[in-house]
Design a protein around this motif. Structure first.
Motif, short mmCIF file in Angstrom:
data_model
loop_
_atom_site.label_atom_id
_atom_site.label_comp_id
_atom_site.label_asym_id
_atom_site.label_seq_id
_atom_site.Cartn_x
_atom_site.Cartn_y
_atom_site.Cartn_z
N ALA A 56 3.56 14.80 -16.11
CA ALA A 56 2.36 13.97 -15.74
C ALA A 56 2.48 12.42 -16.61
CB ALA A 56 1.20 14.48 -15.91
N ILE A 57 2.81 11.97 -17.38
CA ILE A 57 3.51 11.58 -18.10
C ILE A 57 4.82 10.44 -16.91
CG2 ILE A 57 5.01 10.27 -19.85
CD1 ILE A 57 3.62 12.01 -21.58
N VAL A 58 5.67 11.00 -16.93
CA VAL A 58 6.77 10.24 -15.59
C VAL A 58 5.77 9.57 -15.05
CG1 VAL A 58 8.41 10.92 -13.76
CG2 VAL A 58 8.47 11.21 -16.31
N GLU A 59 4.86 10.22 -13.84
CA GLU A 59 3.54 9.95 -13.33
C GLU A 59 3.10 8.14 -13.51
OE1 GLU A 59 2.52 13.08 -10.67
OE2 GLU A 59 3.36 14.68 -11.27
N ARG A 60 2.70 8.39 -14.24
CA ARG A 60 1.85 7.91 -14.36
C ARG A 60 2.50 5.68 -14.30
NH1 ARG A 60 -3.16 5.55 -14.32
NH2 ARG A 60 -3.97 5.48 -15.33
N PRO A 61 3.54 5.89 -14.91
CA PRO A 61 4.07 4.41 -15.26
C PRO A 61 4.76 4.56 -13.41
CG PRO A 61 5.02 5.28 -16.76
CD PRO A 61 4.08 6.43 -15.60
N ALA A 62 4.57 5.27 -12.84
CA ALA A 62 5.05 4.75 -11.08
C ALA A 62 4.16 4.49 -10.86
CB ALA A 62 6.04 5.93 -10.87
N ALA A 115 0.46 -1.21 -0.06
CA ALA A 115 0.21 0.25 -0.10
C ALA A 115 1.17 1.52 0.11
CB ALA A 115 -0.89 0.31 1.48
N ILE A 116 1.89 1.05 0.79
CA ILE A 116 2.95 2.47 0.20
C ILE A 116 3.93 2.18 -0.52
CG2 ILE A 116 5.05 3.18 1.80
CD1 ILE A 116 3.62 1.54 4.68
N GLU A 117 4.00 1.21 -1.20
CA GLU A 117 4.70 1.16 -2.26
C GLU A 117 3.90 1.91 -3.45
OE1 GLU A 117 7.87 -1.72 -4.97
OE2 GLU A 117 5.66 -2.31 -3.79
N ARG A 118 2.40 1.39 -3.55
CA ARG A 118 1.10 2.47 -4.57
C ARG A 118 1.42 4.15 -4.61
NH1 ARG A 118 -1.19 -2.69 -3.27
NH2 ARG A 118 -2.17 -1.36 -1.80
N GLU A 119 1.42 4.12 -3.19
CA GLU A 119 1.15 5.56 -3.06
C GLU A 119 2.09 5.93 -2.63
OE1 GLU A 119 -1.21 8.50 0.33
OE2 GLU A 119 -1.18 6.11 0.06
N MET A 120 3.37 5.96 -2.41
CA MET A 120 4.91 6.44 -2.61
C MET A 120 5.38 6.56 -4.49
SD MET A 120 4.93 7.95 0.12
CE MET A 120 6.03 9.18 -0.37
N SER A 121 5.04 5.66 -4.67
CA SER A 121 5.75 6.21 -5.96
C SER A 121 5.60 7.47 -6.97
CB SER A 121 5.63 4.47 -6.88
OG SER A 121 6.57 3.26 -6.02
N GLN A 137 4.87 9.89 -6.48
CA GLN A 137 4.63 10.56 -5.47
C GLN A 137 6.56 11.43 -5.55
OE1 GLN A 137 3.67 11.93 -1.68
NE2 GLN A 137 1.99 10.13 -1.77
N LEU A 138 7.53 9.67 -5.41
CA LEU A 138 8.37 9.75 -6.16
C LEU A 138 8.97 9.90 -7.32
CD1 LEU A 138 9.59 6.66 -3.75
CD2 LEU A 138 10.37 8.94 -3.11
N ALA A 139 8.20 9.35 -8.44
CA ALA A 139 8.96 10.13 -9.68
C ALA A 139 8.42 11.42 -9.44
CB ALA A 139 7.36 9.37 -10.68
N ALA A 140 7.50 11.85 -8.81
CA ALA A 140 6.91 13.13 -8.96
C ALA A 140 8.14 13.93 -8.41
CB ALA A 140 5.98 13.77 -8.39
N HIS A 141 8.81 14.00 -7.74
CA HIS A 141 9.21 14.64 -6.94
C HIS A 141 10.36 13.91 -7.31
CE1 HIS A 141 12.48 15.67 -3.30
NE2 HIS A 141 13.09 14.16 -4.01
N TYR A 142 11.22 13.61 -8.11
CA TYR A 142 12.76 13.18 -9.39
C TYR A 142 12.46 14.67 -10.32
CZ TYR A 142 14.49 10.47 -5.77
OH TYR A 142 15.54 10.24 -4.61
N SER A 143 10.71 14.23 -10.82
CA SER A 143 10.86 14.87 -12.35
C SER A 143 11.06 16.73 -11.47
CB SER A 143 9.73 14.89 -12.50
OG SER A 143 9.15 14.75 -14.16
N ALA A 144 10.02 17.06 -10.68
CA ALA A 144 10.51 18.32 -10.26
C ALA A 144 12.21 18.68 -10.02
CB ALA A 144 9.34 18.31 -8.70
#
Length: 183
Positions: free
Chosen positions: A172-178, A102-108, A110-117
């Motif tokens: 947005a594209i980066v977050e979707r696969p995560a 559950a944490i992985e589904r939620e954080m992945s 967010q982490l993708a968005a973080h690194y993208s930013a």
């Protein structure tokens, strides 16, 4: 973020969360006996805030960019986040549980968005670009030159040279696969 995942009080405070404290264990191993699933979400959020503050400090430095104040500083930042990610994703891959999933589904995402930013941080990339353009004229060791070239390439491949509209779309594209990968 789902509130049920992080219901432990003040878990994003370093004094209350074993993931955010120095690991005083043999060989610097994580204190597994003290770490609970509810520690991860707050630790990730705290470490992402810390990482972003470190990146912003590099970007906002008024001194002209140098290897030390830009590249070496960037290479050093985010260590706390990296430590938490390595522990979490190793456990999630080798000894998972419904709580970790559950944490992985939620954080992945967010982490993708973080690194993208971070990779789309225009002020930081401007400093990196300046060093990259002058790299042959700077007194760099071969290792330093490689780091300048590698970090610059990572930023370019992550969209740093895209237009503002393209950066938004790319994020947005980066977050979707995560998100989809963890489902």
């Amino acid at each position: 973020m789902s509130p049920h995942l992080w219901n432990a009080p003040n878990m994003d405070e370093p004094t209350n969360n074993p993931l955010l404290q120095p690991w005083q264990t043999p060989y610097g191993l994580p204190p597994f006996e003290r770490i609970r699933p509810e520690h991860y979400g707050p630790a990730f959020l705290h470490a992402m805030r810390t990482h972003r503050a470190e990146v912003d400090a590099i970007a906002e430095n008024n001194a002209p960019p140098t290897f030390d104040n830009t590249m070496a500083a960037f290479d050093r930042c985010g260590r706390e986040l990296g430590r938490i990610e390595r522990l979490f994703f190793n456990l999630a891959a080798s000894e998972t549980s419904p709580a970790l999933q559950a944490i992985e589904r939620e954080m992945s995402p967010q982490l993708a968005a973080h690194y993208s930013a971070i990779h789309l941080h225009a002020t930081l990339f401007a400093r990196i670009e300046q060093l990259f353009q002058r790299r042959e004229k700077l007194p760099l060791t071969p290792e330093q030159l490689r780091l300048v070239e590698r970090i610059h390439l990572d930023f370019v491949r992550a969209g740093a040279r895209l237009s503002a509209a393209a950066k938004t779309r790319y994020s947005a594209i980066v977050e979707r696969p995560a998100e989809l990968t963890t489902r």
